[in-house]
Design a protein around this motif. Structure first.
Motif, PDB file in Angstrom:
ATOM      1  N   ASP A  63      -4.201  22.269  34.790  1.00  0.00           N
ATOM      2  CA  ASP A  63      -4.525  21.043  35.521  1.00  0.00           C
ATOM      3  C   ASP A  63      -5.682  20.366  34.819  1.00  0.00           C
ATOM      4  O   ASP A  63      -6.472  21.009  34.125  1.00  0.00           O
ATOM      5  CB  ASP A  63      -4.900  21.349  36.975  1.00  0.00           C
ATOM      6  N   ASP A  64      -5.777  19.063  34.975  1.00  0.00           N
ATOM      7  CA  ASP A  64      -6.870  18.320  34.358  1.00  0.00           C
ATOM      8  C   ASP A  64      -8.128  18.307  35.213  1.00  0.00           C
ATOM      9  O   ASP A  64      -9.221  18.063  34.711  1.00  0.00           O
ATOM     10  CB  ASP A  64      -6.439  16.867  34.087  1.00  0.00           C
ATOM     11  N   ALA A  65      -7.980  18.532  36.514  1.00  0.00           N
ATOM     12  CA  ALA A  65      -9.110  18.402  37.434  1.00  0.00           C
ATOM     13  C   ALA A  65      -9.121  19.552  38.426  1.00  0.00           C
ATOM     14  O   ALA A  65      -8.378  19.517  39.415  1.00  0.00           O
ATOM     15  CB  ALA A  65      -9.042  17.063  38.163  1.00  0.00           C
ATOM     16  N   PRO A  66      -9.951  20.580  38.219  1.00  0.00           N
ATOM     17  CA  PRO A  66     -10.032  21.673  39.199  1.00  0.00           C
ATOM     18  C   PRO A  66     -10.580  21.168  40.524  1.00  0.00           C
ATOM     19  O   PRO A  66     -11.310  20.180  40.579  1.00  0.00           O
ATOM     20  CB  PRO A  66     -10.992  22.669  38.540  1.00  0.00           C
ATOM     21  N   MET A  67     -10.232  21.861  41.600  1.00  0.00           N
ATOM     22  CA  MET A  67     -10.691  21.464  42.927  1.00  0.00           C
ATOM     23  C   MET A  67     -10.903  22.697  43.789  1.00  0.00           C
ATOM     24  O   MET A  67     -10.500  23.802  43.440  1.00  0.00           O
ATOM     25  CB  MET A  67      -9.703  20.504  43.599  1.00  0.00           C
ATOM     26  N   ILE A  68     -11.566  22.504  44.938  1.00  0.00           N
ATOM     27  CA  ILE A  68     -11.796  23.566  45.911  1.00  0.00           C
ATOM     28  C   ILE A  68     -11.099  23.157  47.210  1.00  0.00           C
ATOM     29  O   ILE A  68     -11.366  22.074  47.737  1.00  0.00           O
ATOM     30  CB  ILE A  68     -13.291  23.774  46.176  1.00  0.00           C
ATOM     31  N   SER A  95     -18.636  16.495  40.088  1.00  0.00           N
ATOM     32  CA  SER A  95     -17.610  16.147  41.063  1.00  0.00           C
ATOM     33  C   SER A  95     -17.149  14.714  40.844  1.00  0.00           C
ATOM     34  O   SER A  95     -17.960  13.807  40.621  1.00  0.00           O
ATOM     35  CB  SER A  95     -18.142  16.310  42.484  1.00  0.00           C
ATOM     36  N   ALA A  96     -15.837  14.511  40.926  1.00  0.00           N
ATOM     37  CA  ALA A  96     -15.271  13.178  40.743  1.00  0.00           C
ATOM     38  C   ALA A  96     -15.286  12.362  42.027  1.00  0.00           C
ATOM     39  O   ALA A  96     -15.244  11.136  41.985  1.00  0.00           O
ATOM     40  CB  ALA A  96     -13.835  13.290  40.222  1.00  0.00           C
ATOM     41  N   ASN A  97     -15.348  13.024  43.182  1.00  0.00           N
ATOM     42  CA  ASN A  97     -15.234  12.299  44.455  1.00  0.00           C
ATOM     43  C   ASN A  97     -16.365  12.591  45.431  1.00  0.00           C
ATOM     44  O   ASN A  97     -16.327  12.128  46.559  1.00  0.00           O
ATOM     45  CB  ASN A  97     -13.885  12.603  45.116  1.00  0.00           C
ATOM     46  N   PHE A  98     -17.359  13.369  45.005  1.00  0.00           N
ATOM     47  CA  PHE A  98     -18.561  13.602  45.798  1.00  0.00           C
ATOM     48  C   PHE A  98     -19.757  13.029  45.036  1.00  0.00           C
ATOM     49  O   PHE A  98     -19.744  12.982  43.799  1.00  0.00           O
ATOM     50  CB  PHE A  98     -18.813  15.092  46.028  1.00  0.00           C
ATOM     51  N   THR A  99     -20.772  12.606  45.750  1.00  0.00           N
ATOM     52  CA  THR A  99     -22.017  12.213  45.108  1.00  0.00           C
ATOM     53  C   THR A  99     -22.682  13.444  44.510  1.00  0.00           C
ATOM     54  O   THR A  99     -22.715  14.504  45.126  1.00  0.00           O
ATOM     55  CB  THR A  99     -22.970  11.558  46.127  1.00  0.00           C
ATOM     56  N   PRO A 175     -13.338  18.706  47.226  1.00  0.00           N
ATOM     57  CA  PRO A 175     -14.063  18.253  46.044  1.00  0.00           C
ATOM     58  C   PRO A 175     -13.256  18.500  44.766  1.00  0.00           C
ATOM     59  O   PRO A 175     -12.710  19.580  44.565  1.00  0.00           O
ATOM     60  CB  PRO A 175     -15.348  19.092  46.060  1.00  0.00           C
ATOM     61  N   ILE A 176     -13.199  17.470  43.946  1.00  0.00           N
ATOM     62  CA  ILE A 176     -12.491  17.523  42.667  1.00  0.00           C
ATOM     63  C   ILE A 176     -13.528  17.391  41.551  1.00  0.00           C
ATOM     64  O   ILE A 176     -14.516  16.661  41.689  1.00  0.00           O
ATOM     65  CB  ILE A 176     -11.453  16.386  42.566  1.00  0.00           C
ATOM     66  N   PHE A 177     -13.315  18.072  40.444  1.00  0.00           N
ATOM     67  CA  PHE A 177     -14.295  18.091  39.362  1.00  0.00           C
ATOM     68  C   PHE A 177     -13.684  17.530  38.078  1.00  0.00           C
ATOM     69  O   PHE A 177     -12.513  17.788  37.774  1.00  0.00           O
ATOM     70  CB  PHE A 177     -14.820  19.512  39.155  1.00  0.00           C
ATOM     71  N   GLU A 178     -14.494  16.765  37.339  1.00  0.00           N
ATOM     72  CA  GLU A 178     -14.022  16.128  36.122  1.00  0.00           C
ATOM     73  C   GLU A 178     -15.057  16.287  35.009  1.00  0.00           C
ATOM     74  O   GLU A 178     -16.248  16.514  35.265  1.00  0.00           O
ATOM     75  CB  GLU A 178     -13.765  14.638  36.358  1.00  0.00           C
ATOM     76  N   VAL A 179     -14.591  16.149  33.774  1.00  0.00           N
ATOM     77  CA  VAL A 179     -15.459  16.275  32.609  1.00  0.00           C
ATOM     78  C   VAL A 179     -16.444  15.108  32.558  1.00  0.00           C
ATOM     79  O   VAL A 179     -16.089  13.959  32.811  1.00  0.00           O
ATOM     80  CB  VAL A 179     -14.620  16.303  31.319  1.00  0.00           C
TER      81      VAL A 179
END
Length: 209
Positions: A63-68, A95-99, A175-179
């Motif tokens: 996957d390109d974006a790990p998440m919890i 995180s791509a969608n959290f501050t 929460p999704i995580f991105e580079v």
């Protein structure tokens, strides 16, 4: 077992029938993940074993974006539950969608015994963001690269450590995580500019336990 079903209620019934600790009120939160693109890994302890006997479970997927899956966690979460995230890889992650914020040394205080209000500060900052916030505690070279911990080989030149505290009613978004690039975050906080609480005068001193 890797399990799924067309109807989540049927999956819950199957798990209950086969001795898994799943209650009916888990159906709505499980429904978010149960579908053509989602499955569950069903695990349970052997007889005579305790939760302290559990070892980390390693799963590999592309996957390109790990998440919890935090929405599922809400079922058994405690108020202000601490969530510590480590991400290792060739690049750093946020995180791509959290501050995501760095620790605010202007808000973090300490007393003469080196106790701080850090965890209280994280809880307040997260609550003010409706639970959609991580504190970036470290981002830099991975000191564990190539080492094996609990049977899992840790790989990746970069390490990111994120922390938050969240209550169940805030666990509505995974929460999704991105580079990310261009960020460095030391894990050492310089609080030397602060006067310790015990030397601030009689008003503060009188409020200490």
């Amino acid at each position: 077992y890797v399990v799924g079903a067309e109807e989540t209620s049927e999956l819950v019934t199957w798990l209950q029938t086969h001795g898994y600790n799943v209650s009916d009120n888990m159906t709505p939160v499980m429904d978010v993940y149960n579908g053509a693109d989602g499955r569950f890994l069903a695990l349970k302890l052997k007889d005579g074993k305790e939760t302290t006997d559990i070892v980390p479970v390693a799963m590999t997927y592309v996957d390109d974006a790990p998440m919890i899956p935090i929405q599922l966690t809400a079922v058994a979460a405690q108020p202000l539950m601490g969530i510590l995230v480590y991400v290792m890889g060739a690049e750093s992650y946020d995180s791509a969608n959290f501050t995501v914020v760095a620790p605010d040394t202007d808000e973090i205080l300490f007393d003469g015994d080196a106790n701080t209000n850090y965890f209280d500060w994280v809880a307040r900052a997260s609550d003010e963001a409706n639970g959609k916030l991580f504190v970036r505690e470290y981002m830099g070279a991975n000191p564990l690269d190539g080492q094996t911990v609990d049977g899992i080989k840790l790989e990746g030149a970069r390490l990111t450590r994120l922390y938050t505290r969240m209550s169940p009613h805030h666990m509505t978004t995974d929460p999704i995580f991105e580079v990310v690039t261009g960020f460095e975050q030391s894990n050492i906080l310089d609080l030397s500019a602060h006067t310790t609480l015990w030397s601030c005068g009689s008003v503060i001193q009188g409020r200490l336990p």
